[in-house]
Scaffold this motif. Structure first.
Motif, PDB file in Angstrom:
ATOM      1  N   PRO A  67       0.749  -1.332   0.039  1.00 24.84           N
ATOM      2  CA  PRO A  67       0.143   0.069  -0.051  1.00 24.84           C
ATOM      3  C   PRO A  67       0.645   1.232  -0.184  1.00 24.84           C
ATOM      4  N   ASP A  68       2.310   1.117   0.192  1.00 21.91           N
ATOM      5  CA  ASP A  68       3.094   2.350   0.462  1.00 21.91           C
ATOM      6  C   ASP A  68       3.712   2.828  -1.114  1.00 21.91           C
ATOM      7  N   ALA A  69       3.543   1.622  -1.993  1.00 23.64           N
ATOM      8  CA  ALA A  69       4.285   1.755  -3.196  1.00 23.64           C
ATOM      9  C   ALA A  69       3.656   2.772  -4.145  1.00 23.64           C
ATOM     10  N   LEU A  70       4.181   3.360  -4.873  1.00 20.15           N
ATOM     11  CA  LEU A  70       3.503   4.450  -5.732  1.00 20.15           C
ATOM     12  C   LEU A  70       2.479   4.090  -6.707  1.00 20.15           C
ATOM     13  N   PRO A  71       2.729   2.942  -7.488  1.00 14.83           N
ATOM     14  CA  PRO A  71       1.737   2.344  -8.055  1.00 14.83           C
ATOM     15  C   PRO A  71       0.196   2.119  -7.379  1.00 14.83           C
ATOM     16  N   HIS A  72       0.509   1.660  -6.248  1.00 14.28           N
ATOM     17  CA  HIS A  72      -0.797   1.379  -5.371  1.00 14.28           C
ATOM     18  C   HIS A  72      -1.383   2.657  -5.415  1.00 14.28           C
ATOM     19  N   LYS A  73      -0.653   3.961  -4.912  1.00 18.72           N
ATOM     20  CA  LYS A  73      -1.323   4.964  -4.993  1.00 18.72           C
ATOM     21  C   LYS A  73      -2.073   5.724  -6.070  1.00 18.72           C
ATOM     22  N   PHE A  74      -1.526   5.282  -7.336  1.00 19.98           N
ATOM     23  CA  PHE A  74      -1.933   5.694  -8.483  1.00 19.98           C
ATOM     24  C   PHE A  74      -2.804   4.956  -9.246  1.00 19.98           C
ATOM     25  N   PHE A  75      -3.891   4.739  -8.848  1.00 20.32           N
ATOM     26  CA  PHE A  75      -4.779   3.698  -9.647  1.00 20.32           C
ATOM     27  C   PHE A  75      -4.304   2.293 -10.038  1.00 20.32           C
ATOM     28  N   GLY A  76      -3.326   1.970  -9.505  1.00 19.59           N
ATOM     29  CA  GLY A  76      -2.576   0.662  -9.497  1.00 19.59           C
ATOM     30  C   GLY A  76      -2.111   0.555 -11.014  1.00 19.59           C
ATOM     31  N   GLN A  77      -1.592   1.706 -11.403  1.00 17.80           N
ATOM     32  CA  GLN A  77      -1.150   1.676 -12.704  1.00 17.80           C
ATOM     33  C   GLN A  77       0.339   2.407 -12.833  1.00 17.80           C
ATOM     34  N   MET A  78       1.071   1.949 -14.061  1.00 18.83           N
ATOM     35  CA  MET A  78       2.422   2.936 -14.293  1.00 18.83           C
ATOM     36  C   MET A  78       2.104   3.138 -15.736  1.00 18.83           C
ATOM     37  N   PRO A  79       2.755   4.041 -16.377  1.00 20.44           N
ATOM     38  CA  PRO A  79       3.898   5.035 -15.678  1.00 20.44           C
ATOM     39  C   PRO A  79       3.426   6.040 -14.761  1.00 20.44           C
ATOM     40  N   ILE A  80       4.392   6.658 -14.069  1.00 18.67           N
ATOM     41  CA  ILE A  80       4.100   7.571 -13.143  1.00 18.67           C
ATOM     42  C   ILE A  80       5.261   8.334 -13.405  1.00 18.67           C
ATOM     43  N   LEU A  81       4.944   9.788 -13.150  1.00 17.75           N
ATOM     44  CA  LEU A  81       5.762  11.063 -13.296  1.00 17.75           C
ATOM     45  C   LEU A  81       5.937  11.811 -11.917  1.00 17.75           C
ATOM     46  N   LEU A  82       6.966  12.054 -11.319  1.00 19.40           N
ATOM     47  CA  LEU A  82       7.262  12.904 -10.372  1.00 19.40           C
ATOM     48  C   LEU A  82       8.040  13.887 -10.628  1.00 19.40           C
ATOM     49  N   HIS A  83       7.390  15.325 -10.393  1.00 16.16           N
ATOM     50  CA  HIS A  83       8.385  16.487 -10.713  1.00 16.16           C
ATOM     51  C   HIS A  83       7.930  17.399  -9.441  1.00 16.16           C
ATOM     52  N   GLY A  84       8.895  17.377  -8.395  1.00 15.63           N
ATOM     53  CA  GLY A  84       8.593  18.329  -7.368  1.00 15.63           C
ATOM     54  C   GLY A  84       7.455  17.908  -6.917  1.00 15.63           C
ATOM     55  N   ASP A  85       6.440  18.923  -6.496  1.00 13.76           N
ATOM     56  CA  ASP A  85       5.160  18.610  -6.031  1.00 13.76           C
ATOM     57  C   ASP A  85       3.997  18.077  -6.990  1.00 13.76           C
ATOM     58  N   VAL A  86       4.772  18.128  -8.260  1.00 13.76           N
ATOM     59  CA  VAL A  86       3.632  17.309  -9.256  1.00 13.76           C
ATOM     60  C   VAL A  86       3.772  15.891  -9.370  1.00 13.76           C
ATOM     61  N   LYS A  87       2.654  15.020  -9.131  1.00 11.31           N
ATOM     62  CA  LYS A  87       2.720  13.685  -9.232  1.00 11.31           C
ATOM     63  C   LYS A  87       1.598  13.427 -10.346  1.00 11.31           C
ATOM     64  N   LEU A  88       2.019  12.476 -11.541  1.00 11.22           N
ATOM     65  CA  LEU A  88       1.156  12.371 -12.451  1.00 11.22           C
ATOM     66  C   LEU A  88       1.099  11.013 -12.634  1.00 11.22           C
ATOM     67  N   ALA A  89      -0.125  10.239 -13.138  1.00  7.34           N
ATOM     68  CA  ALA A  89      -0.188   8.913 -13.476  1.00  7.34           C
ATOM     69  C   ALA A  89      -1.062   9.190 -15.035  1.00  7.34           C
ATOM     70  N   GLN A  90      -0.979   7.864 -15.762  1.00 10.51           N
ATOM     71  CA  GLN A  90      -1.759   7.893 -17.213  1.00 10.51           C
ATOM     72  C   GLN A  90      -0.704   8.411 -17.819  1.00 10.51           C
ATOM     73  N   SER A  91      -0.489   7.620 -18.948  1.00  7.68           N
ATOM     74  CA  SER A  91       0.543   7.817 -20.063  1.00  7.68           C
ATOM     75  C   SER A  91       0.385   9.070 -20.940  1.00  7.68           C
TER      76      SER A  91
END
Length: 103
Positions: A67-91
């Protein structure tokens, strides 16, 4: 009949920040091209430095179960993009963001 189009209705394109003032991007995906490739290409075309974190497919079930892994927090999907405070999922969202800041 005359039609007027106001340019105020359209958002201004984002301003490109100098590389030195931007925090480092991290792109998280599997070890292969797939859905993250367009984002990688847009960042590379714009000369944007980023960390390309790749995970093996064998690790995917463990990541989803954590439950602490990033994919679990983002719809159970990858890719994920992290840029400072910006956190995005969905290609598509990642590719649009990468194109906005990169090219």
């Amino acid at each position: 009949m005359q039609i007027r189009v106001s340019t105020q209705a359209f958002p201004k394109p984002p301003l490109r920040c100098p590389q030195s003032t931007m925090s480092k991007l991290e792109l998280i995906y599997f070890d292969g091209p797939g859905r993250a490739e367009l984002c990688r290409l847009a960042l590379s075309a714009g000369g944007i430095e980023f960390t390309d974190t790749r995970h093996a497919m064998a690790d995917w079930p463990k990541m989803l179960a954590d439950p602490d892994a990033l994919p679990h927090k983002f719809f159970g999907q990858m890719p994920i993009l992290l840029h400072g405070d910006v956190k995005l999922a969905q290609s598509v969202a990642l590719s649009n963001y990468a194109a906005d800041i990169g090219i």
